[in-house]
Design a protein around this motif. Structure first.
Motif, mmCIF file in Angstrom:
data_model
loop_
_atom_site.group_PDB
_atom_site.id
_atom_site.type_symbol
_atom_site.label_atom_id
_atom_site.label_comp_id
_atom_site.label_asym_id
_atom_site.label_seq_id
_atom_site.Cartn_x
_atom_site.Cartn_y
_atom_site.Cartn_z
ATOM 1 N N ARG A 1 -12.950 18.831 -67.422
ATOM 2 C CA ARG A 1 -13.643 19.977 -67.097
ATOM 3 C C ARG A 1 -12.733 20.794 -65.927
ATOM 4 O O ARG A 1 -12.585 22.057 -65.737
ATOM 5 N N ARG A 2 -12.546 20.060 -64.832
ATOM 6 C CA ARG A 2 -11.593 20.343 -63.686
ATOM 7 C C ARG A 2 -10.302 21.092 -64.382
ATOM 8 O O ARG A 2 -9.856 22.141 -63.716
ATOM 9 N N THR A 3 -9.529 20.325 -65.139
ATOM 10 C CA THR A 3 -8.191 20.767 -65.772
ATOM 11 C C THR A 3 -8.564 22.114 -66.407
ATOM 12 O O THR A 3 -7.660 23.061 -65.806
ATOM 13 N N VAL B 1 0.766 19.849 -70.401
ATOM 14 C CA VAL B 1 0.329 20.534 -69.085
ATOM 15 C C VAL B 1 -0.737 20.215 -68.720
ATOM 16 O O VAL B 1 -1.078 19.898 -67.663
ATOM 17 N N ALA B 2 -2.028 19.867 -69.630
ATOM 18 C CA ALA B 2 -3.232 19.672 -69.251
ATOM 19 C C ALA B 2 -3.050 18.211 -68.606
ATOM 20 O O ALA B 2 -3.804 17.739 -67.660
ATOM 21 N N ASP B 3 -2.309 17.206 -69.262
ATOM 22 C CA ASP B 3 -2.131 15.935 -68.585
ATOM 23 C C ASP B 3 -1.634 15.853 -67.558
ATOM 24 O O ASP B 3 -2.003 14.997 -66.556
ATOM 25 N N ASN B 4 -0.680 16.612 -67.157
ATOM 26 C CA ASN B 4 0.084 16.894 -65.889
ATOM 27 C C ASN B 4 -0.884 17.215 -64.839
ATOM 28 O O ASN B 4 -0.877 16.596 -63.662
ATOM 29 N N VAL B 5 -1.714 17.967 -64.978
ATOM 30 C CA VAL B 5 -2.610 18.551 -64.163
ATOM 31 C C VAL B 5 -3.668 17.525 -63.924
ATOM 32 O O VAL B 5 -4.381 17.251 -62.733
ATOM 33 N N ALA B 6 -4.083 16.959 -64.932
ATOM 34 C CA ALA B 6 -5.164 15.773 -64.654
ATOM 35 C C ALA B 6 -4.749 14.455 -64.152
ATOM 36 O O ALA B 6 -5.651 13.810 -63.441
ATOM 37 N N LEU B 7 -3.481 14.270 -64.393
ATOM 38 C CA LEU B 7 -2.977 13.161 -63.513
ATOM 39 C C LEU B 7 -3.479 12.701 -62.346
ATOM 40 O O LEU B 7 -3.794 11.541 -62.115
ATOM 41 N N PRO B 8 -3.445 13.569 -61.183
ATOM 42 C CA PRO B 8 -4.119 13.171 -59.894
ATOM 43 C C PRO B 8 -5.507 12.634 -59.846
ATOM 44 O O PRO B 8 -5.895 11.641 -59.199
ATOM 45 N N ALA B 9 -6.310 13.273 -60.877
ATOM 46 C CA ALA B 9 -7.764 12.849 -60.858
ATOM 47 C C ALA B 9 -7.993 11.485 -61.261
ATOM 48 O O ALA B 9 -8.598 10.771 -61.066
ATOM 49 N N ARG B 10 -7.006 11.340 -62.501
ATOM 50 C CA ARG B 10 -7.041 9.940 -63.006
ATOM 51 C C ARG B 10 -6.714 8.701 -62.237
ATOM 52 O O ARG B 10 -7.215 7.678 -62.141
ATOM 53 N N LEU B 11 -5.632 9.007 -61.343
ATOM 54 C CA LEU B 11 -5.130 8.217 -60.304
ATOM 55 C C LEU B 11 -6.264 7.900 -59.308
ATOM 56 O O LEU B 11 -6.371 6.944 -58.640
ATOM 57 N N ALA B 12 -6.937 8.960 -59.018
ATOM 58 C CA ALA B 12 -8.126 9.066 -58.031
ATOM 59 C C ALA B 12 -9.386 8.202 -58.554
ATOM 60 O O ALA B 12 -10.314 8.101 -57.867
ATOM 61 N N GLY B 13 -9.569 8.102 -59.857
ATOM 62 C CA GLY B 13 -10.743 7.232 -60.477
ATOM 63 C C GLY B 13 -11.692 8.340 -60.907
ATOM 64 O O GLY B 13 -12.744 7.882 -61.386
ATOM 65 N N MET B 14 -11.374 9.554 -61.025
ATOM 66 C CA MET B 14 -12.304 10.412 -61.510
ATOM 67 C C MET B 14 -12.479 10.271 -62.962
ATOM 68 O O MET B 14 -11.751 10.186 -63.823
ATOM 69 N N GLY B 15 -13.693 10.333 -63.540
ATOM 70 C CA GLY B 15 -14.177 10.017 -64.882
ATOM 71 C C GLY B 15 -13.598 11.204 -65.520
ATOM 72 O O GLY B 15 -12.922 12.257 -65.336
#
Length: 235
Positions: free
Chosen positions: A121-123, A101-115
């Motif tokens: 923290r956002r997740t 679940v956490a990795d699904n939620v974080a995926l768009p941020a990682r694709l956008a280049g967020m640290g």
């Protein structure tokens, strides 16, 4: 007055020489509005959603979202636009079953280049806000439909998009879970999130939006307020 989040002007779209899926549609959505797009199958609802999302282009007219001329974007520009300007929630969740679940939620941020630290923290913030933090390390297949849709909403909000698009978000849910998702959308809108919901579910449209736009035969047949709250007062 604030600039619109969505502005369509005289938009038309026709497929393979058939009748217009949309014909000269103009629509403005301002910050803080929650708008339901309703109508029967084949009325043009999905075409309208796809044009706003940059998944399709109009034959004529203009589509502007948060200052971006979406109708002018190429493939890479459309992908970047969707990553930064909109969050999308689908009927069947579209979660990746091999990610937690956490990795699904974080995926768009990682694709956008967020640290990674900021993304983590956002997740955590989103999972706690949406009441699903206890499922952070679970896999989507172990969750109920309502819980999976909450995960999908969290993922859609990850990059703080100015616009949340929901395509039949309760279509795969039972009545209780559908009501839960409607309440969640209401709460998000009360916090200032601009939302457009495409739905056959009139109860959902009445419960979580302040405006209903009815599409018939590719045209806007009705555009009416459902609540008295002006969008400019929502923060």
């Amino acid at each position: 007055m604030t600039l619109p989040v969505i502005e369509l002007r005289e938009v038309s779209r026709r497929y393979d020489g058939g009748p217009p899926a949309l014909h000269e549609v103009s629509l403005t959505v301002r910050p803080g509005e929650a708008v339901a797009i309703v109508g029967p199958s084949g009325s043009g609802k999905s075409t309208l959603l796809h044009l706003i999302a940059g998944l399709d282009r109009p034959d004529t007219g203009t589509v502007t979202v948060d200052g971006v001329r979406v109708d002018r974007l190429g493939e890479s520009g459309s992908a970047l636009y969707r990553r930064s300007k909109i969050g999308m929630v689908f009927q069947f969740f579209n979660l990746l079953d091999d990610l937690t679940v956490a990795d699904n939620v974080a995926l768009p941020a990682r694709l956008a280049g967020m640290g990674r630290g900021e993304a983590d923290r956002r997740t955590v913030e989103l999972l706690e806000t949406l009441g699903i933090d206890r499922h952070a390390r679970s896999y989507p297949g172990r969750l109920s439909g309502g819980e999976r849709q909450r995960v999908a909403v969290a993922r859609a909000l990850m990059n703080r998009p100015p616009l949340l698009l929901a395509d039949e978000p309760t279509g795969a849910l039972d009545t209780a879970a559908g009501q839960d998702v409607g309440k969640l959308l209401t709460e998000l809108n009360a916090e200032g999130q601009t939302i457009v919901v495409v739905t056959h579910d009139l109860a959902l449209a009445r419960s979580c939006t302040n405006r209903a736009v009815r599409i018939a035969d590719g045209r806007i047949a009705e555009d009416a307020r459902t609540h008295a709250v002006a969008p400019e007062t929502v923060r």
